[in-house]
Design a protein around this motif. Sequence first.
Motif, PDB file in Angstrom:
ATOM      1  N   ARG A 575      22.319   1.256 -39.216  1.00 14.69           N
ATOM      2  CA  ARG A 575      21.008   0.619 -39.242  1.00 14.69           C
ATOM      3  C   ARG A 575      19.919   1.694 -39.305  1.00 14.69           C
ATOM      4  N   PRO A 576      19.544   2.091 -40.514  1.00 14.68           N
ATOM      5  CA  PRO A 576      18.426   3.025 -40.631  1.00 14.68           C
ATOM      6  C   PRO A 576      17.159   2.436 -40.006  1.00 14.68           C
ATOM      7  N   ALA A 577      16.217   3.304 -39.647  1.00 15.73           N
ATOM      8  CA  ALA A 577      15.002   2.852 -38.968  1.00 15.73           C
ATOM      9  C   ALA A 577      14.199   1.878 -39.817  1.00 15.73           C
ATOM     10  N   ASP A 578      14.237   2.035 -41.140  1.00 13.52           N
ATOM     11  CA  ASP A 578      13.487   1.158 -42.050  1.00 13.52           C
ATOM     12  C   ASP A 578      14.480   0.445 -42.956  1.00 13.52           C
ATOM     13  N   PRO A 579      14.406  -0.898 -43.072  1.00 10.30           N
ATOM     14  CA  PRO A 579      15.358  -1.614 -43.930  1.00 10.30           C
ATOM     15  C   PRO A 579      15.305  -1.174 -45.385  1.00 10.30           C
ATOM     16  N   LYS A 580      14.144  -0.638 -45.860  1.00 11.74           N
ATOM     17  CA  LYS A 580      14.060  -0.194 -47.258  1.00 11.74           C
ATOM     18  C   LYS A 580      14.996   0.981 -47.525  1.00 11.74           C
ATOM     19  N   ILE A 581      15.250   1.791 -46.493  1.00 15.39           N
ATOM     20  CA  ILE A 581      16.229   2.875 -46.652  1.00 15.39           C
ATOM     21  C   ILE A 581      17.608   2.272 -46.897  1.00 15.39           C
ATOM     22  N   PHE A 582      17.909   1.211 -46.163  1.00 16.87           N
ATOM     23  CA  PHE A 582      19.191   0.524 -46.349  1.00 16.87           C
ATOM     24  C   PHE A 582      19.288  -0.064 -47.756  1.00 16.87           C
ATOM     25  N   TYR A 583      18.210  -0.737 -48.212  1.00 18.78           N
ATOM     26  CA  TYR A 583      18.237  -1.336 -49.553  1.00 18.78           C
ATOM     27  C   TYR A 583      18.522  -0.269 -50.614  1.00 18.78           C
ATOM     28  N   GLU A 584      17.851   0.859 -50.501  1.00 17.54           N
ATOM     29  CA  GLU A 584      18.017   1.923 -51.488  1.00 17.54           C
ATOM     30  C   GLU A 584      19.424   2.513 -51.414  1.00 17.54           C
ATOM     31  N   ASP A 585      19.950   2.646 -50.199  1.00 16.63           N
ATOM     32  CA  ASP A 585      21.324   3.143 -50.055  1.00 16.63           C
ATOM     33  C   ASP A 585      22.320   2.220 -50.741  1.00 16.63           C
ATOM     34  N   ILE A 586      22.089   0.918 -50.654  1.00 20.73           N
ATOM     35  CA  ILE A 586      23.013  -0.047 -51.260  1.00 20.73           C
ATOM     36  C   ILE A 586      22.929   0.010 -52.778  1.00 20.73           C
ATOM     37  N   ILE A 587      21.726   0.180 -53.338  1.00 16.43           N
ATOM     38  CA  ILE A 587      21.613   0.356 -54.790  1.00 16.43           C
ATOM     39  C   ILE A 587      22.411   1.576 -55.228  1.00 16.43           C
ATOM     40  N   LYS A 588      22.257   2.684 -54.491  1.00 18.63           N
ATOM     41  CA  LYS A 588      22.992   3.906 -54.841  1.00 18.63           C
ATOM     42  C   LYS A 588      24.500   3.682 -54.735  1.00 18.63           C
ATOM     43  N   MET A 589      24.921   2.937 -53.739  1.00 18.44           N
ATOM     44  CA  MET A 589      26.346   2.658 -53.565  1.00 18.44           C
ATOM     45  C   MET A 589      26.895   1.875 -54.761  1.00 18.44           C
ATOM     46  N   CYS A 590      26.145   0.898 -55.223  1.00 20.08           N
ATOM     47  CA  CYS A 590      26.596   0.082 -56.352  1.00 20.08           C
ATOM     48  C   CYS A 590      26.559   0.872 -57.664  1.00 20.08           C
ATOM     49  N   VAL A 591      25.545   1.707 -57.840  1.00 23.46           N
ATOM     50  CA  VAL A 591      25.484   2.545 -59.043  1.00 23.46           C
ATOM     51  C   VAL A 591      26.657   3.517 -59.053  1.00 23.46           C
ATOM     52  N   TYR A 592      26.941   4.129 -57.908  1.00 27.05           N
ATOM     53  CA  TYR A 592      28.018   5.122 -57.817  1.00 27.05           C
ATOM     54  C   TYR A 592      29.357   4.508 -58.211  1.00 27.05           C
ATOM     55  N   PHE A 593      29.650   3.305 -57.713  1.00 23.36           N
ATOM     56  CA  PHE A 593      30.936   2.668 -57.981  1.00 23.36           C
ATOM     57  C   PHE A 593      30.915   1.774 -59.218  1.00 23.36           C
ATOM     58  N   SER A 594      29.787   1.756 -59.952  1.00 22.57           N
ATOM     59  CA  SER A 594      29.664   0.843 -61.092  1.00 22.57           C
ATOM     60  C   SER A 594      30.040  -0.568 -60.641  1.00 22.57           C
ATOM     61  N   SER A 595      29.472  -0.964 -59.513  1.00 20.98           N
ATOM     62  CA  SER A 595      29.919  -2.167 -58.819  1.00 20.98           C
ATOM     63  C   SER A 595      28.867  -3.262 -58.839  1.00 20.98           C
ATOM     64  N   TYR A 596      29.332  -4.496 -58.946  1.00 23.79           N
ATOM     65  CA  TYR A 596      28.433  -5.629 -58.754  1.00 23.79           C
ATOM     66  C   TYR A 596      28.186  -5.831 -57.258  1.00 23.79           C
TER      67      TYR A 596
END
Length: 720
Positions: A575-596
């Motif tokens: 749980r990062p201090a700001d939810p926007k950090i979490f949102y951005e981390d999830i975008i990066k995770m999906c881009v990295y794995f070419s994942s839906y």
Amino acid sequence: MAKLSKAQRECVEAYNSFERDRIIYGLKITCIPEPPKRYKIANFGFPEEDRVFKTIELPKIITVEDDKENSVLSYFKGMTTKEQAEAIADGVDGADIGEKEKEFILKLYEYRTKGYFFYNKDKLEYITGDHWYMLNALKIDTVATVNGIITRVEGSPKFIDAQRDVFLHWQQCVIDRSCYGQMLITRRRFAKTTIGTSILLNNATITPRSRNGIQAQNRDGAKDIFDKVVDMWRKLPKHPFFYPTHAGEDNPASRLEFREPRKRSKNSKYAIQEEVLESWVDFRATKPQAYDGSGLSRYYLDEASKIEECNLLELFNVVRETLAIGTIIAGKMLVTSTAENIGGKTLEQFKQLWDESAMKTKENSPLNMTASGLHQLFIPADYGYTHDFDEDGDLPDEYKKPTVDRWGYSDKDQARKVILAARKNKTGSSLIQFIRKYPLTVEEAFTFGISASPLPLEKIQQQRIYNQQLFMVDDPIKRGTFVWDYDKTLPQVRFVEKDDGLVYLNPRIKPEDLNQITRGLNGLTPTRNMCHTGIDPFDHKSTEGGGFSKGAAVTICNDPKYFKKPCVVAVYHGRPADPKIFYEDIIKMCVYFSSYAYIENQKPGCVNHFVDEGYMGYLGDDVFNPNSKTVGISMRDLKKRSILVDRMISYVNDNVGVLDEANQVYSDHYFDFLLRDWYNFNPDGEAWTKYDLSVATLLALIGLEKPHYTPPQYKLSDFF
């Protein structure tokens, strides 16, 4: 100066290499005193085969009785004369025991209170006073071969290095003024009950006004332990140093009291000495207030992980106060459990108490105290494990080597080999039950709680057991974070290892299948369909002391090029201090794995961030509701929840804890904290927010689903 013999030189070498400062399970041991002069230590100059711990040989004990056959005085033959003893019994002024007996008792007193040194094989050993008392004063059931038949006989406990460490750790807890005692987890048959009861009995029979209490998982369990104390007490040497004045009862029902009897019994013998201790040992029902206000000196709580009648933490907090006088910790507690009994209603409370007893919670404490006030100690099954074998039997030679030698030293490698061999042909519940009795790691000890989860628990357990064995050799999991790589035309992501990262990765997928991205009508979109990421998001900033759940994401790969069956390849949990950090981390995770991405949309911030940043093409379709105009996945539909839980049951059954017969390895589900979440997941019980990793897994499984609808049949006229 006389030349030293070979055996004497070996003792000198052992003496010079002796280390007083040690660390046992994170606790620095400073309670070992300076050794006496080397030649005054037991076994000095003995050959190695004879340098072994020996119980002390007591002179014959003579008893003086009154006219009613009650013991008035006992003394050591040859150290006090019969005339001296009778004069004491008759109350002659100035009558006293012999000087030899005084000196001998003083030596015994030092052993019981300050500990004992002896040469053992090629080492100098120190044992604490409590340990010396258990080895010398107590009689227990041991095994012997009589006329070729293995049978139980009465004997003294043997010195074993693993038990030595338990007593050293306990003694450090005793002298630590900021510690309330020890929390101990062991394998089955470690003799923890003998250790606990001997500590109580030693304290009660030597310390004036000491109060010693027993509780257990239920009242019957506490009564059984108390009966063991009474049985040990009856077998003590009948000398006042070991067997002080008591209340006169041969079989006390609930309290063993060391005081002058109120009245003489016609049927029971009792001892009377000039001084009485006014101490006691008793047991009570397992209720929080049972010992409230008792002012305990020692307290033994057995099988604390299976308390049946109350809240463990409430019980602990009440008892802890009875050990203190004002702000001074005057008493100590021993809280134990065998790994076999870790479970039941109080498992979560027990785990919390265990975690709060870790040394790391003491590091930043202004009071120099762990969060609970206890110090934790786990003894793995391969330490002090005695393997019974027949030297003339048909076992392979590699299993005939003893796991504990005649000097009491453990061969951990041999013990581990034996334990793993015993596990080898066990599966399912049989394997789990064996691991519960003999865990090699503390993680294994806590793997076996009771759960209402509908998932195939034995599959999860087998996977966790395999993982623990694998991680002892090599840990395949990488921990870190995702970062943008701005040197490319299209967005690219790199994984960077970081000790406190929130991403846990099984790095199996090759670079050519990562970061596969293109621009489409819906913005950026993945060009692979091999990975699917479920996301259980959060929308609010974390606050100090807040009870918010963590953000969770689980990525499943279903490409047979990498895994024969679908497998989790990455987990995000934190749980990062700001939810926007979490949102951005999830975008990066999906881009990295070419994942839906299959994002629960009750908290819409994460879904909206994908859309706002141009990654709408990464949002996976809800195959349960294909005509929905909203983005993200709704989990409010109870029927959908039920279907997904059924799918997760099938997924775990088919893909987790599955043995590859050809390679003798299990599936690659390596994320232990994810497996724990699955194991405890109860979709019909508590709020789902407690199981965010399980919810993220359910969402990821949507990517493996076939559409739950019939596609419309179009005619040519529909297009013109």
